[in-house]
Design a protein around this motif. Structure first.
Motif, PDB file in Angstrom:
ATOM      1  N   VAL A 233       0.849  -1.194   0.000  1.00  0.00           N
ATOM      2  CA  VAL A 233       0.000   0.000   0.000  1.00  0.00           C
ATOM      3  C   VAL A 233       0.885   1.245   0.000  1.00  0.00           C
ATOM      4  CG1 VAL A 233      -1.728   1.302   1.292  1.00  0.00           C
ATOM      5  CG2 VAL A 233      -1.783  -1.205   1.283  1.00  0.00           C
ATOM      6  N   PHE A 234       0.715   2.081  -1.019  1.00  0.00           N
ATOM      7  CA  PHE A 234       1.448   3.342  -1.059  1.00  0.00           C
ATOM      8  C   PHE A 234       0.669   4.390  -0.275  1.00  0.00           C
ATOM      9  CE2 PHE A 234       3.743   1.244  -4.355  1.00  0.00           C
ATOM     10  CZ  PHE A 234       4.990   1.857  -4.398  1.00  0.00           C
ATOM     11  N   LEU A 235       1.265   4.928   0.776  1.00  0.00           N
ATOM     12  CA  LEU A 235       0.582   5.959   1.546  1.00  0.00           C
ATOM     13  C   LEU A 235       0.495   7.224   0.705  1.00  0.00           C
ATOM     14  CD1 LEU A 235       2.072   5.426   5.129  1.00  0.00           C
ATOM     15  CD2 LEU A 235       0.120   4.320   4.025  1.00  0.00           C
ATOM     16  N   THR A 239       3.657  14.890   3.601  1.00  0.00           N
ATOM     17  CA  THR A 239       4.548  14.219   4.543  1.00  0.00           C
ATOM     18  C   THR A 239       3.863  14.000   5.898  1.00  0.00           C
ATOM     19  OG1 THR A 239       6.353  15.343   3.438  1.00  0.00           O
ATOM     20  CG2 THR A 239       6.876  14.324   5.540  1.00  0.00           C
ATOM     21  N   GLN A 240       3.194  15.041   6.416  1.00  0.00           N
ATOM     22  CA  GLN A 240       2.528  14.931   7.725  1.00  0.00           C
ATOM     23  C   GLN A 240       1.456  13.838   7.690  1.00  0.00           C
ATOM     24  OE1 GLN A 240       3.437  17.873   6.498  1.00  0.00           O
ATOM     25  NE2 GLN A 240       4.721  18.642   8.161  1.00  0.00           N
ATOM     26  N   LYS A 242       1.190  11.265   5.658  1.00  0.00           N
ATOM     27  CA  LYS A 242       1.774   9.924   5.547  1.00  0.00           C
ATOM     28  C   LYS A 242       2.300   9.451   6.901  1.00  0.00           C
ATOM     29  CE  LYS A 242       3.221  10.365   0.745  1.00  0.00           C
ATOM     30  NZ  LYS A 242       4.387  10.669  -0.100  1.00  0.00           N
ATOM     31  N   ALA A 243       2.954  10.369   7.625  1.00  0.00           N
ATOM     32  CA  ALA A 243       3.500  10.005   8.941  1.00  0.00           C
ATOM     33  C   ALA A 243       2.359   9.594   9.875  1.00  0.00           C
ATOM     34  CB  ALA A 243       4.287  11.176   9.525  1.00  0.00           C
ATOM     35  N   LEU A 247       1.861   5.857  11.625  1.00  0.00           N
ATOM     36  CA  LEU A 247       1.742   5.655  13.074  1.00  0.00           C
ATOM     37  C   LEU A 247       0.443   4.924  13.406  1.00  0.00           C
ATOM     38  CD1 LEU A 247       3.109   9.105  14.285  1.00  0.00           C
ATOM     39  CD2 LEU A 247       4.204   6.871  14.589  1.00  0.00           C
ATOM     40  N   ARG A 251       0.129   1.282  15.232  1.00  0.00           N
ATOM     41  CA  ARG A 251      -0.622   1.123  16.495  1.00  0.00           C
ATOM     42  C   ARG A 251      -1.708   0.060  16.331  1.00  0.00           C
ATOM     43  NH1 ARG A 251      -0.058   7.084  17.123  1.00  0.00           N
ATOM     44  NH2 ARG A 251       1.709   7.288  18.561  1.00  0.00           N
ATOM     45  N   LEU A 256       3.465  -0.516  17.979  1.00  0.00           N
ATOM     46  CA  LEU A 256       3.944   0.699  18.636  1.00  0.00           C
ATOM     47  C   LEU A 256       3.128   0.904  19.913  1.00  0.00           C
ATOM     48  CD1 LEU A 256       6.008   2.923  17.951  1.00  0.00           C
ATOM     49  CD2 LEU A 256       4.120   4.259  17.022  1.00  0.00           C
TER      50      LEU A 256
ATOM     51  N   ILE B 314       6.298   4.039   1.332  1.00  0.00           N
ATOM     52  CA  ILE B 314       6.264   5.486   1.551  1.00  0.00           C
ATOM     53  C   ILE B 314       7.314   6.131   0.650  1.00  0.00           C
ATOM     54  CG2 ILE B 314       6.579   7.317   3.267  1.00  0.00           C
ATOM     55  CD1 ILE B 314       5.772   5.074   5.374  1.00  0.00           C
ATOM     56  N   GLU B 316       9.130   9.088   0.054  1.00  0.00           N
ATOM     57  CA  GLU B 316       9.485  10.339   0.729  1.00  0.00           C
ATOM     58  C   GLU B 316      10.995  10.414   0.874  1.00  0.00           C
ATOM     59  OE1 GLU B 316       7.961  13.020   2.400  1.00  0.00           O
ATOM     60  OE2 GLU B 316       5.944  12.505   1.680  1.00  0.00           O
ATOM     61  N   GLU B 320      13.398  14.105   5.643  1.00  0.00           N
ATOM     62  CA  GLU B 320      12.256  14.954   5.985  1.00  0.00           C
ATOM     63  C   GLU B 320      11.180  14.148   6.692  1.00  0.00           C
ATOM     64  OE1 GLU B 320      10.910  16.899   2.403  1.00  0.00           O
ATOM     65  OE2 GLU B 320      12.962  17.560   1.966  1.00  0.00           O
ATOM     66  N   PHE B 321      11.002  12.905   6.225  1.00  0.00           N
ATOM     67  CA  PHE B 321       9.891  12.099   6.734  1.00  0.00           C
ATOM     68  C   PHE B 321      10.107  11.650   8.174  1.00  0.00           C
ATOM     69  CE2 PHE B 321       7.710   8.009   7.315  1.00  0.00           C
ATOM     70  CZ  PHE B 321       6.402   8.408   7.070  1.00  0.00           C
ATOM     71  N   VAL B 324       9.412  14.210  10.911  1.00  0.00           N
ATOM     72  CA  VAL B 324       7.971  14.462  11.050  1.00  0.00           C
ATOM     73  C   VAL B 324       7.327  13.309  11.823  1.00  0.00           C
ATOM     74  CG1 VAL B 324       5.794  14.686   9.771  1.00  0.00           C
ATOM     75  CG2 VAL B 324       7.837  15.903   8.986  1.00  0.00           C
ATOM     76  N   LEU B 325       7.735  12.098  11.456  1.00  0.00           N
ATOM     77  CA  LEU B 325       7.192  10.904  12.121  1.00  0.00           C
ATOM     78  C   LEU B 325       7.510  10.943  13.619  1.00  0.00           C
ATOM     79  CD1 LEU B 325       5.858   8.089  11.329  1.00  0.00           C
ATOM     80  CD2 LEU B 325       8.162   7.172  11.408  1.00  0.00           C
ATOM     81  N   GLN B 328       5.434  13.439  15.556  1.00  0.00           N
ATOM     82  CA  GLN B 328       4.014  13.079  15.740  1.00  0.00           C
ATOM     83  C   GLN B 328       3.822  11.913  16.701  1.00  0.00           C
ATOM     84  OE1 GLN B 328       1.929  12.331  12.101  1.00  0.00           O
ATOM     85  NE2 GLN B 328       2.368  14.329  11.209  1.00  0.00           N
ATOM     86  N   SER B 329       4.898  11.169  16.972  1.00  0.00           N
ATOM     87  CA  SER B 329       4.713   9.931  17.740  1.00  0.00           C
ATOM     88  C   SER B 329       4.461  10.230  19.215  1.00  0.00           C
ATOM     89  CB  SER B 329       5.922   9.033  17.599  1.00  0.00           C
ATOM     90  OG  SER B 329       7.024   9.645  18.232  1.00  0.00           O
TER      91      SER B 329
END
Lengths: 256, 329
Positions: A233-235, A239-240, A242-243, A247, A251, A256, B314, B316, B320-321, B324-325, B328-329
């Motif tokens: 699966v390509f997110l 950038t935000q 995708k991150a 996560l 989870r 995580l 992903i 990216e 940069e990625f 950001v990750l 947010q964690s």
């Protein structure tokens, strides 16, 4: 001591291509460079030459006329001589044809040591080196990350890599062939002045048709895009986004 | 040996077993599975061959593990592997066995003997075979080409065939076969070789933290510079029981120790989660991590081969990625 390195020109790995009727078609223009493991082979030859100034280092390539650029790179790095066996680009010769052409050519030059990259970066077949050794009827060792020439110059000691981080040490009387694995001995950069000199060098060439090459024993029927072995699966999103999705996925799976 | 449309004449399919420290290497079972598939296609016999000074013990193990007929070729002075000796022994034996196909591992030893043997036997040689495929004309062999970004579908056109099979491509059950196969023992003199094996060194201990980690975060050449390893370490720090690993080029450049290398000549890992950062996905790396439960790949090359075996892809720039990750964690 006469050392030969067999080198190959490849397209930059990130180059864009399409598959048209089962064949790779590059979205031009494609940047070409020396296959990185061949660069390690050259570096190995150059280090032997550094220690023994009487050694002469040759570089040979098979490829279309434009492949002379990798020979110029080799000359720039410090090779003494270059030779170009000109082949068609499409279809490119297979490993048996390449090894046979190299064998026919090398027989005329009596090398003590032949160095190849363990495999080309693009085709990853790893077949030319051992085939060439057998055609020339000389001992070989593949995937070698350390090579030393004996004091009397009659043999080499090769350390070859095996699975699980183990190493096999072999002694090969020369003439011998060794395929080189990458190692901490990073290939040197040519000096600009050497590159400029190499650019003007007159490189002898011959056509593969001038050498005895047997017919191929295998054919590529077609080229396909690989199937995905997993979801793949390509997110999507920025950038935000995708991150955040990653996560959430981790989870969800209690990772995580 | 002649062949119509890739179909060999009756004879044998020979799997060349691998072994180390007097034990059968697990890959040998996969080679036997591949050989069985080929043999059944053409109604040929399978022979698993074990070469070495103590081949008999290993052959017994191979017969229990595979259920196939095994020939132990006992050769004085031949320890676990010597390419020149393998080629000379096999070139001497295989024509008499009517070997239509010879199956070896796409390993550091298979890659050493198989192409060389092809010269002796006048055989076609296909390395890194990942699957078999039937088409209207007969059997074809699939292998990764072009940095692993494409599959080349190939067919031999003349001579017998030698293939090296990618580890993991042919699944073998971990259990022994229902019935052990017949074991034959052949004693032959050591062939005359010019090269000499001086030693086998177990120089690099594998990092047990790496092989036992539940989460592995791996760095490839795509991380750009060693300073970016800090990002990889911080990403790994998000997980408990995690370890940082690297592809071969990263270890060659000295950015990570060879103990951290995952792949053909490094560690094989199968953690619950594998995060590949800036790794192109060449076979030499993926054989060491393809068994991971869940694979996340981050690369700025949308066509990178690693995406073909990832669960989550992903595209990216990881410098940069990852920040950001982490934020947010």
């Amino acid at each position: 001591m006469r050392i030969l390195t067999c080198i190959k020109q490849i397209s930059e790995p990130e180059s864009l291509f399409d598959l048209e009727e089962g064949k790779v078609s590059w979205r031009s223009p494609v940047r070409q460079r020396l296959s990185s493991l061949d660069e390690f082979a050259l570096e190995t030859g150059l280090r032997i030459k550094d220690a023994d100034p009487a050694a002469a280092l040759w570089a040979v390539t098979l490829g279309p006329p434009s492949a002379d650029s990798v020979l110029r790179r080799a000359l720039g790095m410090g090779a003494d001589h270059a030779a170009h066996i000109i082949t068609q680009d499409d279809p490119a010769p297979g490993p048996l044809a390449v090894a046979s052409a190299l064998a026919a050519w090398a027989r005329q030059h009596e090398f003590d040591l032949i160095l190849c990259g363990v495999m080309s970066e693009d085709a990853m077949q790893g077949a030319v080196g051992p085939m060439l050794a057998r055609l020339l009827d000389i001992p070989w060792a593949s995937a070698v990350s350390r090579l030393e020439v004996s004091d009397d110059g009659s043999s080499v000691t090769a350390e070859r890599e095996m699975e699980g981080g183990r190493r096999q040490i072999l002694e090969l009387p020369m003439p011998a062939l060794v395929t080189i694995q990458s190692s901490p001995q990073q290939p040197r950069y040519p000096a600009l002045s050497s590159l400029l000199r190499a650019k003007k060098a007159d490189i002898p060439s011959l056509a593969i048709e001038d050498l005895t090459v047997p017919p191929e024993r295998a054919a590529i029927l077609r080229t396909e895009l690989p199937g995905r072995t997993r979801a793949g699966v390509f997110l999507q999103g920025n950038t935000q986004e995708k991150a955040a999705q990653l996560l959430a996925l981790l989870r969800e799976r209690a990772l995580l | 040996m002649s062949r119509d449309n890739g179909q060999p004449m009756p004879g044998t399919v020979v799997a060349v077993a691998e072994h180390r420290d007097g034990r059968l290497a697990p890959l040998s079972k996969e080679l036997a599975v591949c050989a069985r598939k080929l043999a059944d296609k053409w109604n040929l016999e399978v022979v698993v061959v074990v070469l070495g000074e103590r081949a008999e013990v290993i052959a017994q193990e191979a017969s229990r593990a595979t259920g196939e007929r095994v020939t132990a070729v006992q050769v004085p002075g031949l320890d676990e592997f010597h390419g020149e000796a393998y080629v000379k022994i096999l070139a001497g034996l295989l024509p008499a066995w009517g070997a239509a196909v010879v199956v070896g591992g796409h390993t550091t030893s298979g890659m050493d003997w198989a192409p060389a043997l092809a010269i002796d036997l006048g055989a076609a040689c296909l390395t890194g075979v990942e699957a078999l495929e039937d088409d209207a004309e007969g059997l074809c062999y699939r292998r990764a080409g072009l940095y692993g970004k494409v599959v080349e579908v190939m067919r031999p056109v003349s001579g017998p065939l030698i293939i090296t099979v990618a580890p993991g491509a042919f699944k073998a059950s971990s259990a022994d076969a229902a019935r052990p196969g017949l074991v034959e023992i052949l004693e032959i003199a050591a062939p005359e070789c010019r090269s000499r094996v001086l030693a086998v060194e177990k120089e690099v201990d594998q990092d047990s933290a790496l092989t036992q980690a539940q989460v592995v975060v791996a760095a490839g050449r795509g991380i750009g510079k060693p300073e970016n390893l800090e990002l990889i370490r911080r990403l790994a720090g998000l997980f408990s029981r995690s370890a940082v690993a690297g592809s071969r080029p990263v270890c060659d450049m000295g950015w990570l120790d060879y103990r951290s290398q995952v792949g053909l000549t490094g560690a094989t890992v199968s953690p619950r989660l594998y995060i590949a950062c800036g790794i192109s996905g060449a076979r030499q790396h993926t054989v060491g991590m393809q068994g991971s439960d869940f694979i996340v790949a981050i690369s700025n090359d949308p066509a990178a081969a690693i995406f073909n075996l990832a669960d989550v892809c992903i595209v990216e720039d990881l410098t940069e990625f990852i920040p950001v990750l982490l934020s947010q964690s």
